[in-house]
Design a protein around this motif. Structure first.
Motif, PDB file in Angstrom:
ATOM      1  N   LEU A 132      49.195   8.669  -5.722  1.00 18.33           N
ATOM      2  CA  LEU A 132      48.394   8.006  -6.746  1.00 18.33           C
ATOM      3  C   LEU A 132      48.191   6.536  -6.407  1.00 18.33           C
ATOM      4  O   LEU A 132      47.074   6.007  -6.518  1.00 18.33           O
ATOM      5  CB  LEU A 132      49.074   8.141  -8.115  1.00 18.33           C
ATOM      6  N   LEU A 133      49.251   5.868  -5.979  1.00 19.84           N
ATOM      7  CA  LEU A 133      49.140   4.456  -5.627  1.00 19.84           C
ATOM      8  C   LEU A 133      48.175   4.255  -4.466  1.00 19.84           C
ATOM      9  O   LEU A 133      47.348   3.327  -4.482  1.00 19.84           O
ATOM     10  CB  LEU A 133      50.515   3.892  -5.276  1.00 19.84           C
ATOM     11  N   GLU A 134      48.268   5.100  -3.463  1.00 20.76           N
ATOM     12  CA  GLU A 134      47.376   4.987  -2.311  1.00 20.76           C
ATOM     13  C   GLU A 134      45.916   5.168  -2.729  1.00 20.76           C
ATOM     14  O   GLU A 134      45.030   4.426  -2.280  1.00 20.76           O
ATOM     15  CB  GLU A 134      47.762   6.024  -1.254  1.00 20.76           C
ATOM     16  N   GLU A 135      45.666   6.122  -3.619  1.00 23.80           N
ATOM     17  CA  GLU A 135      44.293   6.385  -4.039  1.00 23.80           C
ATOM     18  C   GLU A 135      43.755   5.299  -4.961  1.00 23.80           C
ATOM     19  O   GLU A 135      42.550   5.051  -4.988  1.00 23.80           O
ATOM     20  CB  GLU A 135      44.211   7.766  -4.691  1.00 23.80           C
ATOM     21  N   LEU A 141      40.757   6.196  -7.170  1.00 21.75           N
ATOM     22  CA  LEU A 141      41.126   6.277  -8.588  1.00 21.75           C
ATOM     23  C   LEU A 141      40.880   4.913  -9.241  1.00 21.75           C
ATOM     24  O   LEU A 141      41.162   3.868  -8.660  1.00 21.75           O
ATOM     25  CB  LEU A 141      42.599   6.654  -8.748  1.00 21.75           C
ATOM     26  N   ASP A 142      40.358   4.951 -10.466  1.00 18.05           N
ATOM     27  CA  ASP A 142      40.166   3.712 -11.220  1.00 18.05           C
ATOM     28  C   ASP A 142      41.477   3.241 -11.844  1.00 18.05           C
ATOM     29  O   ASP A 142      41.806   2.053 -11.797  1.00 18.05           O
ATOM     30  CB  ASP A 142      39.115   3.918 -12.314  1.00 18.05           C
ATOM     31  N   ILE A 143      42.205   4.155 -12.444  1.00 15.17           N
ATOM     32  CA  ILE A 143      43.494   3.852 -13.063  1.00 15.17           C
ATOM     33  C   ILE A 143      44.421   5.031 -12.811  1.00 15.17           C
ATOM     34  O   ILE A 143      43.970   6.140 -12.506  1.00 15.17           O
ATOM     35  CB  ILE A 143      43.381   3.596 -14.582  1.00 15.17           C
ATOM     36  N   ALA A 144      45.728   4.789 -12.965  1.00 14.91           N
ATOM     37  CA  ALA A 144      46.691   5.880 -12.786  1.00 14.91           C
ATOM     38  C   ALA A 144      47.923   5.638 -13.642  1.00 14.91           C
ATOM     39  O   ALA A 144      48.366   4.491 -13.804  1.00 14.91           O
ATOM     40  CB  ALA A 144      47.097   6.019 -11.319  1.00 14.91           C
TER      41      ALA A 144
END
Length: 293
Positions: A132-135, A141-144
């Protein structure tokens, strides 16, 4: 060359699987394969090495990948810019989440958001924290929603909000522990444990917690799916440590951990303190009451 072909190519490159890529872009696998094949024909070279078991990028595929990713990001940014000028939310909102997210009812929140902003296409991605952090960093990704452990976040990640969740022990309702209101972790050395290993940050927090309590857990089973963990505990194959809000959603006994209240920290992150996507800003406002900027 069509935009959709680039989207299909990037999806396959990310997953190295036509099956998983087709699921992500919501097309049947045969259509995805046809789209990629047409792109390869137009470029005059294979982009993937395909075998019966594996998929890998060719040198041409590796050369195309950063260019295709940049084109897709720029198309996304162009849609956002137009939406910001017109005042009508359109385009795509990409949200990432860990599996054990209980602080917010994300499906319900996204459903309400979609009803208010029907022209926004919402993409939801569930993955381990590192992915998630990488994306988020590369703009996919806009937010996670992530679970924090004790490591430092990358400098390119902005934390928009945080929440704490108490950790508890779950056991079958007929288990001897179920009659206790609380128990010290150090008293559980003889108990079998079911361990949750889904890269959610929870695993490292639990390991640290047990180390502090001088508890060497007897782990009999390790799983990556919450439903399976709940079923195994219900069947009497072990106890487990999970967030209290998750435990309350089960039919299992929940036992508090004695001593300082153990917890894990959840965080909502983005690339910048003010997300560039107006749809992301609207979601943060509507769901969490966050007014940024």
């Amino acid at each position: 060359m069509e935009l959709r072909q680039l989207e299909h190519f990037v999806a396959v490159a990310k997953h190295l699987s036509f099956t998983r890529a087709a699921h992500e872009v919501s097309v049947v696998q045969s259509s995805l394969s046809s789209s990629v094949s047409k792109l390869e024909h137009e470029l005059g070279t294979p982009l993937f090495d395909r075998t019966t078991r594996t998929v890998g990028l060719t040198s041409a595929g590796w050369a195309l990948l950063p260019v295709a990713q940049r084109i897709l990001r720029e198309i996304h940014a162009a849609k956002e810019a137009v939406a910001a000028v017109t005042g009508v939310l359109r385009g795509r909102l990409a949200v990432g989440t860990i599996q054990l997210l209980s602080w917010v009812d994300l499906p319900l929140s996204l459903s309400k958001f979609h009803q208010t902003h029907p022209d926004v296409e919402i993409a939801l991605r569930e993955a381990p924290v590192d992915e998630l952090l990488e994306e988020v960093i590369i703009g996919e990704l806009d937010i996670a929603y992530i679970a924090r452990d004790y490591s430092k976040l990358p400098d390119t990640i902005a934390v928009l909000a945080t929440w704490d969740e108490e950790l508890v022990i779950i056991a079958p309702r007929d288990h001897p522990l179920a009659r206790q209101g609380q128990i010290f972790l150090s008293d559980l050395g003889e108990e079998p444990f079911v361990d949750f290993q889904a890269g959610s940050g929870l695993q490292k927090v639990v390991e640290h917690l047990c180390e502090q309590a001088h508890l060497k857990r007897h782990i009999t089973l390790s799983v990556t799916q919450l439903d399976l963990l709940i079923s195994l505990v219900r069947s009497g194959l072990g106890i487990a440590i999970i967030p209290a809000p998750v435990a309350r959603g089960t039919d299992l006994a929940s036992i508090r951990i004695a001593g300082p209240v153990p917890h894990r920290k959840l965080a909502l992150v983005s690339r910048t303190p003010q997300p560039s996507n107006p749809a992301a800003v609207a979601l943060l406002r509507d769901v969490h009451g966050l007014t940024l900027g």
